[in-house]
Design an enzyme around this catalytic site. Structure first.
Site, mmCIF file in Angstrom:
data_model
loop_
_atom_site.group_PDB
_atom_site.id
_atom_site.type_symbol
_atom_site.label_atom_id
_atom_site.label_comp_id
_atom_site.label_asym_id
_atom_site.label_seq_id
_atom_site.Cartn_x
_atom_site.Cartn_y
_atom_site.Cartn_z
ATOM 1 N N ASN A 50 -50.491 77.334 36.876
ATOM 2 C CA ASN A 50 -50.870 78.321 37.738
ATOM 3 C C ASN A 50 -52.292 78.691 37.382
ATOM 4 O OD1 ASN A 50 -49.429 79.744 35.935
ATOM 5 N ND2 ASN A 50 -49.153 81.324 37.223
ATOM 6 N N GLU A 52 -54.863 81.837 38.621
ATOM 7 C CA GLU A 52 -54.909 82.933 39.724
ATOM 8 C C GLU A 52 -56.294 83.290 39.638
ATOM 9 O OE1 GLU A 52 -52.237 85.656 37.792
ATOM 10 O OE2 GLU A 52 -50.564 84.808 38.681
ATOM 11 N N ASN A 53 -56.749 84.171 40.820
ATOM 12 C CA ASN A 53 -57.872 84.639 41.226
ATOM 13 C C ASN A 53 -58.165 85.981 41.621
ATOM 14 O OD1 ASN A 53 -60.476 84.702 43.223
ATOM 15 N ND2 ASN A 53 -60.726 82.812 41.893
ATOM 16 N N ALA A 54 -59.233 86.722 41.233
ATOM 17 C CA ALA A 54 -59.481 88.265 41.436
ATOM 18 C C ALA A 54 -59.286 88.438 42.919
ATOM 19 C CB ALA A 54 -61.048 88.630 41.057
ATOM 20 N N TYR A 56 -56.986 87.803 45.181
ATOM 21 C CA TYR A 56 -55.473 87.233 45.136
ATOM 22 C C TYR A 56 -54.923 85.995 45.725
ATOM 23 C CZ TYR A 56 -54.923 91.580 42.483
ATOM 24 O OH TYR A 56 -54.841 92.772 41.659
ATOM 25 N N CYS A 61 -50.333 77.740 42.692
ATOM 26 C CA CYS A 61 -49.310 77.712 41.768
ATOM 27 C C CYS A 61 -49.418 76.361 40.869
ATOM 28 C CB CYS A 61 -48.029 77.309 42.693
ATOM 29 S SG CYS A 61 -47.602 78.729 43.550
ATOM 30 N N GLU A 63 -47.238 74.038 40.487
ATOM 31 C CA GLU A 63 -46.917 72.797 41.275
ATOM 32 C C GLU A 63 -48.029 72.146 41.766
ATOM 33 O OE1 GLU A 63 -45.374 75.632 40.947
ATOM 34 O OE2 GLU A 63 -43.293 75.535 41.436
ATOM 35 N N CYS A 94 -41.705 77.799 44.913
ATOM 36 C CA CYS A 94 -41.882 78.736 45.919
ATOM 37 C C CYS A 94 -41.621 77.729 47.031
ATOM 38 C CB CYS A 94 -43.212 79.349 45.855
ATOM 39 S SG CYS A 94 -44.512 78.294 46.276
ATOM 40 N N CYS A 97 -44.708 75.347 47.652
ATOM 41 C CA CYS A 97 -44.575 74.096 46.757
ATOM 42 C C CYS A 97 -43.454 73.166 47.126
ATOM 43 C CB CYS A 97 -44.656 74.567 45.179
ATOM 44 S SG CYS A 97 -46.342 75.350 45.061
HETATM 45 N N1 THU Z 1 -45.975 80.502 40.748
HETATM 46 C C1 THU Z 1 -46.092 79.080 40.593
HETATM 47 O O1 THU Z 1 -47.064 78.524 39.941
HETATM 48 N N2 THU Z 1 -45.072 78.465 40.953
HETATM 49 C C2 THU Z 1 -44.151 78.937 41.658
HETATM 50 O O2 THU Z 1 -43.332 77.985 42.299
HETATM 51 C C3 THU Z 1 -43.788 80.032 41.999
HETATM 52 C C4 THU Z 1 -44.951 81.022 41.571
HETATM 53 C C5 THU Z 1 -46.939 81.406 40.375
HETATM 54 C C6 THU Z 1 -48.015 81.878 41.334
HETATM 55 C C7 THU Z 1 -48.518 83.148 40.646
HETATM 56 O O3 THU Z 1 -49.524 82.815 39.765
HETATM 57 C C8 THU Z 1 -47.354 83.693 39.841
HETATM 58 O O4 THU Z 1 -46.386 82.541 39.464
HETATM 59 C C9 THU Z 1 -46.577 84.737 40.253
HETATM 60 O O5 THU Z 1 -46.186 84.592 41.611
#
Ligand code: THU
Length: 139
Positions: A50, A52-54, A56, A61, A63, A94, A97
């Protein structure tokens, strides 16, 4: 010894690839590192974390990263999926994904749900996303 070490051969290569990718996760906001690894029909393994970014909503993810690597390499079909969280015994993909994975994988494709210690459960993609919306539904 992890549970996965006790089941040598059960997606061990995917497990290692996902764990390595998870170690590179950029998750300074959630503190929830995730790794994913996909086996392509051609035998290749494609992993991602995963990011992430400032701002949000701009993050994505693990996947999604793994799918991008697979498609960028010219692979078109996913035959096995593994997803792993650092902070949990087991993670499930999630909803978004699940939809992305279903674009390139079949309903019977195995999905290994993992924590750092190993595979906690293996399910079918069709169990996670029955009746996925697909290309054929657009016509
Ligand atoms: N996240 C994933 O990388 N895959 C998933 O299937 C569920 C969530 C990440 C997204 C975010 O960076 C962090 O988990 C919290 O949600």
């Amino acid at each position: 010894m992890s549970r996965n070490d006790e089941q040598p051969g059960v997606a061990q290569d995917l497990f290692q690839a996902a764990r390595t990718a998870m170690g590179h996760a950029h998750a300074p906001y959630s503190h929830f590192p995730v790794g994913a690894a996909l086996r392509g029909a051609g035998g290749g393994i494609f992993a991602g974390c995963n990011v992430e970014n400032a701002s949000y909503p701009e993050g994505w993810c693990a996947e999604t990263s793994a799918i991008a690597a697979l498609i960028s390499a010219g692979e078109t079909t996913i035959t096995e999926i593994l997803v792993m969280a650092q902070n949990k015994h087991k993670i499930v993909p999630c909803g978004g994904c699940r939809q992305r994975l279903a674009e390139f994988a079949g309903q019977d494709t195995p999905v290994h749900l993992c924590g750092q210690a190993g595979i906690a459960e293996t399910v079918r993609l069709g169990d996670l996303l029955p009746r996925a919306f697909q290309l054929k539904d657009l016509t």
